[in-house]
Scaffold this motif. Structure first.
Motif, PDB file in Angstrom:
ATOM      1  N   GLN A  55       0.811  -1.216   0.000  1.00 55.27           N
ATOM      2  CA  GLN A  55       0.000   0.000   0.000  1.00 55.27           C
ATOM      3  C   GLN A  55       0.843   1.265   0.000  1.00 55.27           C
ATOM      4  OE1 GLN A  55      -2.371  -1.040   3.424  1.00 55.27           O
ATOM      5  NE2 GLN A  55      -4.106  -1.641   2.141  1.00 55.27           N
ATOM      6  N   LYS A  56       2.051   1.230   0.573  1.00 60.80           N
ATOM      7  CA  LYS A  56       2.889   2.434   0.614  1.00 60.80           C
ATOM      8  C   LYS A  56       3.774   2.580  -0.626  1.00 60.80           C
ATOM      9  CE  LYS A  56       7.158   1.059   2.914  1.00 60.80           C
ATOM     10  NZ  LYS A  56       8.065   1.296   4.009  1.00 60.80           N
ATOM     11  N   LEU A  57       3.788   1.571  -1.481  1.00 58.17           N
ATOM     12  CA  LEU A  57       4.647   1.572  -2.656  1.00 58.17           C
ATOM     13  C   LEU A  57       4.323   2.742  -3.573  1.00 58.17           C
ATOM     14  CD1 LEU A  57       6.834  -0.017  -4.197  1.00 58.17           C
ATOM     15  CD2 LEU A  57       4.993  -1.319  -5.262  1.00 58.17           C
ATOM     16  N   GLN A  58       5.341   3.544  -3.881  1.00 58.29           N
ATOM     17  CA  GLN A  58       5.201   4.652  -4.818  1.00 58.29           C
ATOM     18  C   GLN A  58       6.333   4.524  -5.831  1.00 58.29           C
ATOM     19  OE1 GLN A  58       4.990   8.373  -2.713  1.00 58.29           O
ATOM     20  NE2 GLN A  58       3.038   7.846  -1.799  1.00 58.29           N
ATOM     21  N   LEU A  59       6.047   3.804  -6.880  1.00 61.10           N
ATOM     22  CA  LEU A  59       7.037   3.435  -7.870  1.00 61.10           C
ATOM     23  C   LEU A  59       7.509   4.635  -8.671  1.00 61.10           C
ATOM     24  CD1 LEU A  59       8.342   0.809  -8.908  1.00 61.10           C
ATOM     25  CD2 LEU A  59       6.521   0.710 -10.600  1.00 61.10           C
ATOM     26  N   ASN A  60       8.831   4.795  -8.776  1.00 58.76           N
ATOM     27  CA  ASN A  60       9.425   5.774  -9.674  1.00 58.76           C
ATOM     28  C   ASN A  60       9.643   5.041 -11.006  1.00 58.76           C
ATOM     29  OD1 ASN A  60      11.706   6.957 -11.185  1.00 58.76           O
ATOM     30  ND2 ASN A  60      11.749   8.428  -9.504  1.00 58.76           N
TER      31      ASN A  60
END
Length: 83
Positions: A55-60
């Motif tokens: 849920q916290k994953l913020q892919l660059n």
């Protein structure tokens, strides 16, 4: 659907994958490898510790794409390793 049997490719360094997808070493399930697996399309399989990590994953996308180009994966796929 018919697909090929899985072909297991390279195993990946957790630190390098963490930098590529924006996670820390503590976010991965250490009991399972990060590896490229293909049944026709190679995915870099990243077993994660918990639903909260997913849920916290913020892919660059730029960093992730650059890593995949160096390692022959076409995409990352992440999953929660344990309930």
């Amino acid at each position: 659907m018919t697909q090929m049997d899985p072909v297991f490719g390279m195993q990946h360094d957790r630190e390098a994958v963490g930098r590529a997808i924006g996670l820390g070493l503590e976010d991965f399930d250490a009991s399972l490898p990060i590896e490229t697996v293909s049944t026709g399309l190679p995915y870099t399989v990243t077993p994660l510790k918990s639903l909260e990590v997913i849920q916290k994953l913020q892919l660059n996308l730029g960093r992730a794409d650059a890593y995949l180009k160096k390692t022959a994966g076409k995409s990352f796929t992440s999953w929660r390793a344990k309930p």
